[in-house]
Design an enzyme around this catalytic site. Structure first.
Site, PDB file in Angstrom:
ATOM      1  CB  SER A 159      -0.875  -0.027   1.251  1.00 58.96           C
ATOM      2  OG  SER A 159      -1.598   1.169   1.355  1.00 58.96           O
ATOM      3  CE1 TYR A 172      -4.195  -2.302   5.276  1.00 57.24           C
ATOM      4  CE2 TYR A 172      -4.076   0.000   4.633  1.00 57.24           C
ATOM      5  CZ  TYR A 172      -4.288  -1.323   4.302  1.00 57.24           C
ATOM      6  OH  TYR A 172      -4.599  -1.665   3.006  1.00 57.24           O
TER       7      TYR A 172
HETATM    8  P1  NAD Z   1     -11.859  -6.177   0.467  1.00 61.76           P
HETATM    9  O1  NAD Z   1     -12.264  -6.059   1.898  1.00 61.76           O
HETATM   10  O2  NAD Z   1     -12.886  -5.881  -0.582  1.00 61.76           O
HETATM   11  O3  NAD Z   1     -11.279  -7.646   0.203  1.00 61.76           O
HETATM   12  C1  NAD Z   1     -10.562  -8.346   1.163  1.00 61.76           C
HETATM   13  C2  NAD Z   1     -11.078  -9.779   1.165  1.00 61.76           C
HETATM   14  O4  NAD Z   1     -10.257 -10.522   2.064  1.00 61.76           O
HETATM   15  C3  NAD Z   1     -12.528  -9.915   1.652  1.00 61.76           C
HETATM   16  O5  NAD Z   1     -13.309 -10.611   0.698  1.00 61.76           O
HETATM   17  C4  NAD Z   1     -12.405 -10.712   2.963  1.00 61.76           C
HETATM   18  O6  NAD Z   1     -13.473 -11.618   3.180  1.00 61.76           O
HETATM   19  C5  NAD Z   1     -11.091 -11.443   2.744  1.00 61.76           C
HETATM   20  N1  NAD Z   1     -10.471 -11.829   4.013  1.00 61.76           N
HETATM   21  C6  NAD Z   1     -10.411 -11.111   5.165  1.00 61.76           C
HETATM   22  N2  NAD Z   1      -9.797 -11.822   6.122  1.00 61.76           N
HETATM   23  C7  NAD Z   1      -9.446 -13.002   5.572  1.00 61.76           C
HETATM   24  C8  NAD Z   1      -8.795 -14.161   6.060  1.00 61.76           C
HETATM   25  N3  NAD Z   1      -8.370 -14.235   7.329  1.00 61.76           N
HETATM   26  N4  NAD Z   1      -8.609 -15.192   5.204  1.00 61.76           N
HETATM   27  C9  NAD Z   1      -9.047 -15.135   3.930  1.00 61.76           C
HETATM   28  N5  NAD Z   1      -9.665 -14.071   3.411  1.00 61.76           N
HETATM   29  C10 NAD Z   1      -9.879 -13.018   4.219  1.00 61.76           C
HETATM   30  O7  NAD Z   1     -10.566  -5.274   0.308  1.00 61.76           O
HETATM   31  P2  NAD Z   1      -9.868  -4.665  -0.982  1.00 61.76           P
HETATM   32  O8  NAD Z   1     -10.060  -3.204  -0.922  1.00 61.76           O
HETATM   33  O9  NAD Z   1     -10.249  -5.417  -2.199  1.00 61.76           O
HETATM   34  O10 NAD Z   1      -8.319  -4.943  -0.620  1.00 61.76           O
HETATM   35  C11 NAD Z   1      -7.564  -6.014  -1.147  1.00 61.76           C
HETATM   36  C12 NAD Z   1      -6.114  -5.805  -0.737  1.00 61.76           C
HETATM   37  O11 NAD Z   1      -5.639  -4.550  -1.234  1.00 61.76           O
HETATM   38  C13 NAD Z   1      -5.891  -5.762   0.778  1.00 61.76           C
HETATM   39  O12 NAD Z   1      -4.664  -6.352   1.086  1.00 61.76           O
HETATM   40  C14 NAD Z   1      -5.835  -4.283   1.071  1.00 61.76           C
HETATM   41  O13 NAD Z   1      -5.131  -4.034   2.257  1.00 61.76           O
HETATM   42  C15 NAD Z   1      -5.100  -3.795  -0.158  1.00 61.76           C
HETATM   43  N6  NAD Z   1      -5.232  -2.373  -0.475  1.00 61.76           N
HETATM   44  C16 NAD Z   1      -6.449  -1.790  -0.663  1.00 61.76           C
HETATM   45  C17 NAD Z   1      -6.503  -0.437  -0.983  1.00 61.76           C
HETATM   46  C18 NAD Z   1      -7.813   0.272  -1.210  1.00 61.76           C
HETATM   47  O14 NAD Z   1      -7.797   1.491  -1.422  1.00 61.76           O
HETATM   48  N7  NAD Z   1      -8.938  -0.446  -1.185  1.00 61.76           N
HETATM   49  C19 NAD Z   1      -5.336   0.303  -1.116  1.00 61.76           C
HETATM   50  C20 NAD Z   1      -4.115  -0.329  -0.915  1.00 61.76           C
HETATM   51  C21 NAD Z   1      -4.073  -1.668  -0.601  1.00 61.76           C
END
Ligand code: NAD
Length: 275
Positions: A159, A172
């Site tokens: 991130s 985070y």
């Molecule tokens: P999201 O919440 O839509 O997806 C995350 C998924 O992970 C969910 O479906 C959840 O059920 C699953 N999950 C949670 N705990 C779990 C576990 N213990 N085992 C298996 N699955 C599990 O989030 P997103 O926005 O799609 O983010 C995806 C990745 O990108 C994450 O690592 C997040 O930190 C990273 N990220 C997101 C952003 C943003 O702006 N959304 C920015 C930078 C990084």
């Protein structure tokens, strides 16, 4: 060449988009998520579009659950070539209420108000475990399949806050810094067995996890939401599709000499000093 691709957290917003894009390349996709309905729904959509996919329940924090998922994937598709470690996220217990500490904050008795001194180690542990251990453990389980094969790689999701921490979210930010550091460490460790390890560092994407932090109920931006846009030279939030081309590149032999990189996909956020 068709590969077997495992994506964790692929029932979620960003990695479901990546799963679909990888399926369009002709790869066999294992959609892993803690929420089986979400994983199965994504797999169903891939199959409906003519791809090959299976939804598999897996907890990235439990080795036995990952081993169980691996047996199912191996039986259906054979050994794994690509792992995308997508599961991750933040927790309110690892988040301060205000960006800066002011003396009067220590007297604030509002229910739920949290300064640095109130942060709960349970919340910090949850966030470190989900993002860091949740990247390490699936790699231990699935990368074993990649030894002795060609064209294998691991893609982690870091991130922006891994480069410079964002206010309010020390857990985070620290956990994602650990993911970036681990990406470099593992790329070196795996270099002699031909497994490349890279990461995406997405900027700001409006997703379910951050929507209430960044937008008001009428859809307008919160102060923090506007601050992000002001700090993003391209002047917009990312959309999940912005991550596709870099993902395809890093998972493909087109990047066969690229390992240990963390690529920002952020509309210029990390390059901009704000002045
Ligand atoms: P999201 O919440 O839509 O997806 C995350 C998924 O992970 C969910 O479906 C959840 O059920 C699953 N999950 C949670 N705990 C779990 C576990 N213990 N085992 C298996 N699955 C599990 O989030 P997103 O926005 O799609 O983010 C995806 C990745 O990108 C994450 O690592 C997040 O930190 C990273 N990220 C997101 C952003 C943003 O702006 N959304 C920015 C930078 C990084």
């Amino acid at each position: 060449m068709s590969k077997v691709v495992v994506l964790t957290g692929a029932g979620g917003v960003l990695c479901s988009t990546l799963a679909k894009a990888l399926a369009e390349q002709g790869h066999k996709i294992a959609v892993l998520d803690l929420k089986i309905e979400a994983a199965e729904q994504v797999a169903k959509e891939i199959e409906a579009a003519g791809g090959t996919a299976m939804g598999v329940v897996a907890n990235v924090l439990e080795k036995a659950s990952l081993e169980d998922a691996k047996s199912k994937i191996n039986a259906a598709y054979g050994s794994v070539d690509i792992l995308v470690n997508g599961a991750g996220g933040n927790h309110p217990l690892g988040t301060t209420s205000n960006p800066f500490l002011e003396e009067e904050d220590l007297k604030n008795t509002t229910e739920g108000f949290k300064t640095f001194f109130d942060l709960d180690t349970k919340g910090i542990e949850f966030v470190f475990n989900l993002n860091f251990i949740g990247t390490l453990l699936p790699t231990q389980v699935f990368a074993k399949d990649m030894i002795g094969k060609k064209g294998c790689s691991v893609l982690n999701i870091s991130s922006m806050n891994a480069f410079t921490p964002l206010t309010k979210i020390p857990a985070y930010s620290g956990a994602k810094a650990a993911v970036s550091n681990f990406t470099q460490w593992l790329s070196v460790h795996f270099s002699k067995v031909g497994i490349r390890v890279n990461a995406l560092a997405p900027g700001f994407f409006l997703t379910d996890q951050n929507r209430t932090l960044l937008t008001n109920t009428d859809g307008s931006l919160t102060q923090r939401g506007q601050q992000i846009i002001d700090q993003t030279p391209m002047g917009r939030y990312g959309v999940p599709e912005d991550l596709i081309s870099t993902t395809l590149y890093l998972c493909d032999d087109a990047s066969s000499f690229v390992t240990g990189v963390v690529i920002p996909i952020d509309g210029g956020f990390s390059a901009y000093s704000g002045v």
